[in-house]
Design a protein around this motif. Structure first.
Motif, PDB file in Angstrom:
ATOM      1  N   ILE A  45     -40.896 -16.580   5.422  1.00  0.00           N
ATOM      2  CA  ILE A  45     -40.941 -16.908   6.479  1.00  0.00           C
ATOM      3  C   ILE A  45     -40.154 -15.797   7.569  1.00  0.00           C
ATOM      4  O   ILE A  45     -39.573 -15.978   8.624  1.00  0.00           O
ATOM      5  N   ASP A 145     -32.142 -17.053  14.286  1.00  0.00           N
ATOM      6  CA  ASP A 145     -33.070 -17.249  13.557  1.00  0.00           C
ATOM      7  C   ASP A 145     -32.802 -18.253  12.196  1.00  0.00           C
ATOM      8  O   ASP A 145     -33.514 -17.813  10.942  1.00  0.00           O
ATOM      9  N   LYS A 148     -33.776 -24.591  13.232  1.00  0.00           N
ATOM     10  CA  LYS A 148     -34.152 -24.652  14.779  1.00  0.00           C
ATOM     11  C   LYS A 148     -33.348 -25.931  15.380  1.00  0.00           C
ATOM     12  O   LYS A 148     -33.110 -25.982  16.493  1.00  0.00           O
ATOM     13  N   ASP A 171     -35.725 -16.437  17.347  1.00  0.00           N
ATOM     14  CA  ASP A 171     -37.188 -16.583  16.884  1.00  0.00           C
ATOM     15  C   ASP A 171     -37.590 -17.781  16.767  1.00  0.00           C
ATOM     16  O   ASP A 171     -37.021 -18.698  16.861  1.00  0.00           O
ATOM     17  N   ASN A 172     -38.999 -17.830  16.811  1.00  0.00           N
ATOM     18  CA  ASN A 172     -39.721 -19.254  16.673  1.00  0.00           C
ATOM     19  C   ASN A 172     -39.665 -20.189  17.582  1.00  0.00           C
ATOM     20  O   ASN A 172     -39.308 -21.340  17.387  1.00  0.00           O
ATOM     21  N   ARG A 175     -43.723 -21.896  18.011  1.00  0.00           N
ATOM     22  CA  ARG A 175     -44.076 -22.772  16.761  1.00  0.00           C
ATOM     23  C   ARG A 175     -45.424 -23.501  16.967  1.00  0.00           C
ATOM     24  O   ARG A 175     -45.658 -24.603  16.908  1.00  0.00           O
ATOM     25  N   ARG A 216     -50.038 -17.891  13.230  1.00  0.00           N
ATOM     26  CA  ARG A 216     -50.236 -18.831  14.377  1.00  0.00           C
ATOM     27  C   ARG A 216     -49.264 -18.196  15.534  1.00  0.00           C
ATOM     28  O   ARG A 216     -48.741 -17.144  15.419  1.00  0.00           O
TER      29      ARG A 216
HETATM   30  C1  DHB Z   1     -39.845 -21.020   9.806  1.00  0.00           C
HETATM   31  C2  DHB Z   1     -38.390 -20.756  10.309  1.00  0.00           C
HETATM   32  C3  DHB Z   1     -38.681 -19.366  10.778  1.00  0.00           C
HETATM   33  O1  DHB Z   1     -37.224 -18.589  11.077  1.00  0.00           O
HETATM   34  C4  DHB Z   1     -39.898 -18.572  10.907  1.00  0.00           C
HETATM   35  O2  DHB Z   1     -39.600 -17.245  11.451  1.00  0.00           O
HETATM   36  C5  DHB Z   1     -40.942 -19.152  10.410  1.00  0.00           C
HETATM   37  C6  DHB Z   1     -40.803 -20.604  10.146  1.00  0.00           C
HETATM   38  C7  DHB Z   1     -39.783 -22.540   9.325  1.00  0.00           C
HETATM   39  O3  DHB Z   1     -38.717 -23.300   9.160  1.00  0.00           O
HETATM   40  O4  DHB Z   1     -40.820 -23.201   9.196  1.00  0.00           O
END
Ligand code: DHB
Ligand code: MG
Length: 226
Positions: A45, A145, A148, A171-172, A175, A216
Motif C-alpha cells: 500500500i 500516511d 486513517k 495520503d489516501n 479512498r 482506484r
Molecule cells: C491503505 C493505506 C494507505 O496508506 C494507502 O496508501 C492505501 C491503502 C489501507 O489501509 O487500505
C-alpha cells in the motif's frame, strides 16, 4: 458509485511512470525496497512512483530540510522524500510496527540515506506528543500516511510541530470515492472524510485535495500553515 475503468487508470499511471523514471541514484534502491517489503509480507500500500515523485517535488519546492513522516511502512516514500533533502537535512519517520520499521531502516540505508533518516518505532500519537513536549524544532514538511482513523489527531499534533509555511500532506483522502458518503461504515474511510472536513474549515490552513489515479481513485491533501 459509478463504475470506473480500473484498467485505464492503471495504464495511465504506468504511462506516467515510464515517462519519468526515478531520479539520481535511487531507482535500484526503490525497486529493491519494494521487493524486500513484499518478501517480508508487508501490505503493498506504498505510494505509487508518481506520487513518490510528487512528494519529492513538493519537498524540493518547499526547500524542506526537516521532514516528518507519519507511517513509514517499508520506507518507500521515505526514500523519495530523503532524495529531496539537502546534505544537512533530516527525516524522522514514525512507524508503529517494529517489523515494518526494520524493513524501512534497511531499505533507507541501502539507498544511502541512513545518515539523514531516523525510523522511530511506536504509536505515532505518543511520538508526536513526545516531540511537542520536548519542544522539537518545527518541521518544514509533514507527510501523514498512517491509520486513517487517527488522521485528525495527527493533524492537530502536526500543527503543534509546524510554523507558518509548513507544508502538511495527507495520503489516501479520497479512498475510491468512499469519503463521499455522509457516514462511511469503514472507520478509515470516516477518518479520511473527517480529515478533509478538518482541513477545509481550519483557520490556520490553506488546503486543496489533488486526486491521484492508481488502480482506484485516491487523493492527496496539500495544506500550508498560515
Ligand atoms: C491503505 C493505506 C494507505 O496508506 C494507502 O496508501 C492505501 C491503502 C489501507 O489501509 O487500505
Ligand atoms: Mg497511503
Amino acid at each position: 458509485m459509478e463504475p470506473i475503468d480500473e484498467q485505464l487508470l492503471e495504464r495511465i499511471d504506468a504511462y506516467i511512470e515510464t515517462l519519468f523514471p526515478a531520479p539520481g541514484d535511487v531507482p535500484d534502491a526503490l525497486e529493491q525496497c519494494l521487493r524486500d517489503a513484499e518478501a517480508a509480507g508487508l501490505p503493498a500500500i506504498q505510494v505509487s512512483p508518481n506520487e513518490g515523485r510528487l512528494l519529492h517535488t513538493i519537498a524540493k519546492l518547499a526547500r524542506a530540510a526537516r521532514i516528518l513522516e507519519i507511517g513509514a511502512l517499508g520506507g518507500y516514500s521515505a526514500i523519495w522524500l530523503a532524495q529531496s533533502l539537502p546534505a544537512t537535512g533530516s527525516l524522522i519517520s514514525l512507524e508503529i510496527n517494529p517489523r515494518y520499521a526494520a524493513v524501512a531502516r534497511a531499505s533507507v540505508g541501502r539507498a544511502g540515506f541512513g545518515n539523514l533518516v531516523e525510523i522511530r518505532v511506536g504509536p505515532a500519537g505518543e511520538s508526536l506528543r513526545g516531540m511537542i513536549q520536548s519542544r522539537a524544532e518545527p518541521f518544514d514538511l509533514i507527510f501523514i500516511d498512517a491509520d486513517k482513523v487517527s488522521y485528525v489527531e495527527y493533524l492537530d499534533l502536526s500543527m503543534q510541530l509546524s510554523r507558518p509555511g509548513t507544508v502538511i500532506l495527507a495520503d489516501n483522502v479520497i479512498r475510491g470515492g468512499r469519503v463521499l458518503e455522509d457516514a462511511p461504515a469503514d472507520a478509515n474511510d470516516a477518518g479520511a472524510r473527517a480529515y478533509n472536513q478538518a482541513i477545509a474549515r481550519h483557520p490556520r490552513l490553506d488546503s486543496l485535495i489533488l486526486p491521484i489515479l492508481r488502480s482506484r481513485v485516491d487523493g492527496v491533501a496539500i495544506s500550508i500553515v498560515r
